[in-house]
Design a protein around this motif. Structure first.
Motif, mmCIF file in Angstrom:
data_model
loop_
_atom_site.group_PDB
_atom_site.id
_atom_site.type_symbol
_atom_site.label_atom_id
_atom_site.label_comp_id
_atom_site.label_asym_id
_atom_site.label_seq_id
_atom_site.Cartn_x
_atom_site.Cartn_y
_atom_site.Cartn_z
ATOM 1 N N LEU A 118 -0.752 -3.967 5.809
ATOM 2 C CA LEU A 118 -0.651 -3.543 4.417
ATOM 3 C C LEU A 118 -1.637 -4.306 3.542
ATOM 4 O O LEU A 118 -2.320 -3.725 2.709
ATOM 5 C CB LEU A 118 0.770 -3.761 3.906
ATOM 6 C CG LEU A 118 1.879 -3.046 4.672
ATOM 7 C CD1 LEU A 118 3.235 -3.453 4.150
ATOM 8 C CD2 LEU A 118 1.690 -1.557 4.586
ATOM 9 N N GLU A 119 -1.666 -5.607 3.723
ATOM 10 C CA GLU A 119 -2.557 -6.520 3.021
ATOM 11 C C GLU A 119 -2.859 -7.635 3.998
ATOM 12 O O GLU A 119 -2.199 -7.749 5.032
ATOM 13 C CB GLU A 119 -1.869 -7.094 1.777
ATOM 14 C CG GLU A 119 -1.520 -6.082 0.718
ATOM 15 C CD GLU A 119 -0.705 -6.671 -0.423
ATOM 16 O OE1 GLU A 119 -0.679 -7.914 -0.578
ATOM 17 O OE2 GLU A 119 -0.097 -5.892 -1.161
ATOM 18 N N ASP A 156 4.140 0.263 0.731
ATOM 19 C CA ASP A 156 2.711 0.436 0.529
ATOM 20 C C ASP A 156 2.013 -0.883 0.186
ATOM 21 O O ASP A 156 0.800 -0.943 0.147
ATOM 22 C CB ASP A 156 2.437 1.479 -0.552
ATOM 23 C CG ASP A 156 3.198 1.176 -1.834
ATOM 24 O OD1 ASP A 156 4.014 0.240 -1.838
ATOM 25 O OD2 ASP A 156 2.977 1.879 -2.826
ATOM 26 N N HIS A 157 2.783 -1.935 -0.063
ATOM 27 C CA HIS A 157 2.187 -3.253 -0.302
ATOM 28 C C HIS A 157 3.160 -4.339 0.133
ATOM 29 O O HIS A 157 4.329 -4.084 0.447
ATOM 30 C CB HIS A 157 1.772 -3.428 -1.769
ATOM 31 C CG HIS A 157 2.866 -3.129 -2.750
ATOM 32 N ND1 HIS A 157 3.876 -4.001 -3.024
ATOM 33 C CD2 HIS A 157 3.093 -2.027 -3.509
ATOM 34 C CE1 HIS A 157 4.682 -3.469 -3.917
ATOM 35 N NE2 HIS A 157 4.233 -2.275 -4.220
ATOM 36 N N CYS A 158 2.671 -5.548 0.133
ATOM 37 C CA CYS A 158 3.420 -6.681 0.691
ATOM 38 C C CYS A 158 4.664 -7.029 -0.132
ATOM 39 O O CYS A 158 5.638 -7.516 0.411
ATOM 40 C CB CYS A 158 2.495 -7.889 0.792
ATOM 41 S SG CYS A 158 3.114 -9.186 1.871
#
Length: 171
Positions: A118-119, A156-158
């Motif tokens: 994701l990151e 969709d993100h950390c």
């Protein structure tokens, strides 16, 4: 009989054997004990009988153990190689390098390419068969493993991954 004749009253005097007093004392003691027991029950904290940890099957528990070992290995290797970003604290290893070194476990029948990054430092592995998700956050301070049940959408993100239930005991 005339009014001046004394009236004889016969009074029965029972011996002072303590039977009546013993009954009342026993009744008072029983009442005090019952009230004390009731007070103790009412003052106790109500504990929840439900376990908030997810019920994992055998394969999922085995995967969790393998992922914990992998997180420890990655943390050890990153401390040796100083592969940590100073601004975010996340490990700067690309997912391809972790897969090439075969550090990330997978479920049986699943490809290592199923891992998603994701990151930097935030990895995600969805399990299509049961639709659960495992996440691995690699930080300088320590790695953390997160779990989401089937009804949770993929993050969709950390930040979303960090809000999942934590499954490890590391700090």
């Amino acid at each position: 009989m005339s009014n001046s004749d004394p009236v004889l009253l016969i009074e029965t005097v029972r011996p002072d054997d303590g039977r009546t007093e013993s009954f009342w004392v026993a009744l008072v003691i029983t009442g005090v004990l019952l009230l004390g027991g009731l007070g103790i029950l009412l003052r106790q904290e109500q504990t929840s009988a439900t376990d908030t940890r997810p019920q994992l099957d055998l394969l999922q528990r085995q995967f969790l153990m393998e992922l914990t070992i992998a997180a420890d290995e990655i943390r050890f290797i990153t401390t040796m190689n100083s592969e940590v970003s100073t601004d975010t604290g996340f490990v700067n290893w690309p997912l391809e390098q972790l897969l090439q070194e075969q550090l990330l476990p997978v479920f049986p029948g699943q490809s290592a390419k199923a891992w998603q990054q994701l990151e930097p430092g935030c990895l995600l592995l969805p399990q299509p068969a049961s639709r659960i998700h495992f996440g691995l956050v690699l930080q300088q301070a320590g790695s953390s493993i997160h779990y989401a049940p089937a009804d949770v959408p993929l993050p969709d993100h950390c930040e979303t991954l960090l809000s999942w239930q934590r499954m490890d005991i590391q700090s």
